[in-house]
Design an enzyme around this catalytic site. Structure first.
Site, mmCIF file in Angstrom:
data_model
loop_
_atom_site.group_PDB
_atom_site.id
_atom_site.type_symbol
_atom_site.label_atom_id
_atom_site.label_comp_id
_atom_site.label_asym_id
_atom_site.label_seq_id
_atom_site.Cartn_x
_atom_site.Cartn_y
_atom_site.Cartn_z
ATOM 1 C CB SER A 52 -0.960 0.021 1.186
ATOM 2 O OG SER A 52 -0.266 0.223 2.393
ATOM 3 C CE LYS A 96 -2.829 1.986 4.942
ATOM 4 N NZ LYS A 96 -2.513 1.084 3.873
#
Length: 193
Positions: A52, A96
């Site tokens: 990701s 993230k």
């Protein structure tokens, strides 16, 4: 006479050995406490699991988290953070990038991020057009202690667009990714801004 000296030396040697053992235990306790302090309050090793954050961070890379700086300053846009995530009773950590800051309104329109109604032009980390705006298809207004996060690999990231991840509270941020330590050919400080 030599026998008397030998008997006198034995208690001294026993005291010396006992003292050395106590000193060793003392130093081990100090080392353990220092290690616990560092892991809980200063830094922590973590491993990237998944794709990701490609191309910034790759699957299997090892990082050191900075757990101190957010005690003295607020997280900033584009900081790479780690936070806990629990699903089906399984705890893991997500990594993230912060996109939306407290008090801002975030929306994804036609695959691009808008902050307070203006397109985020400086978003160089997520250059690809997002196919799925998720819950950010509608405006999301962040609370006073909330952050909106996205993975750099925008079309292959489970992040703030998904209700199960949602907005991240400041108190849930474990730390800021600071240093890549593995693989050695990628060793170095991470770029945030």
């Amino acid at each position: 006479m030599s026998k008397a000296n030998t008997k006198e030396q034995e208690p001294k040697e026993q005291k010396s050995m006992a003292r050395e053992i106590l000193e060793m235990v003392f130093y081990l306790v100090i080392a353990l406490l220092a290690a616990l302090f560092i892991v809980n309050f200063v830094g922590q090793r973590t491993q990237v699991d998944g794709h990701s954050m490609d191309p910034t961070l790759a699957d299997g890379q090892n990082l050191i988290l900075d757990k101190v700086s957010y005690r003295f300053r607020d997280p900033e846009r584009y900081d790479i953070i780690v936070f806990p995530f629990e699903e089906n009773g399984k705890k893991e950590h997500f990594i993230k990038r912060i996109i939306g800051l407290p008090g801002e309104t975030v929306q994804i329109i036609d695959g691009y991020v808008y902050i307070n109604g203006e397109k985020l032009e400086s978003d160089i980390y997520g250059a690809e057009v997002m196919k799925n705006p998720g819950r950010a298809a509608e405006p999301i207004t962040l609370g006073d202690d909330e952050y909106f996060v996205l993975g750099d690999n925008r079309n292959n990231s489970r992040d703030g667009r998904y209700p199960e991840v949602g907005n991240i509270k400041r108190s849930d941020i474990t730390g800021r990714a600071f240093l890549r330590i593995w693989p050695l050919n990628k060793f170095g400080l991470l770029k945030h801004q």
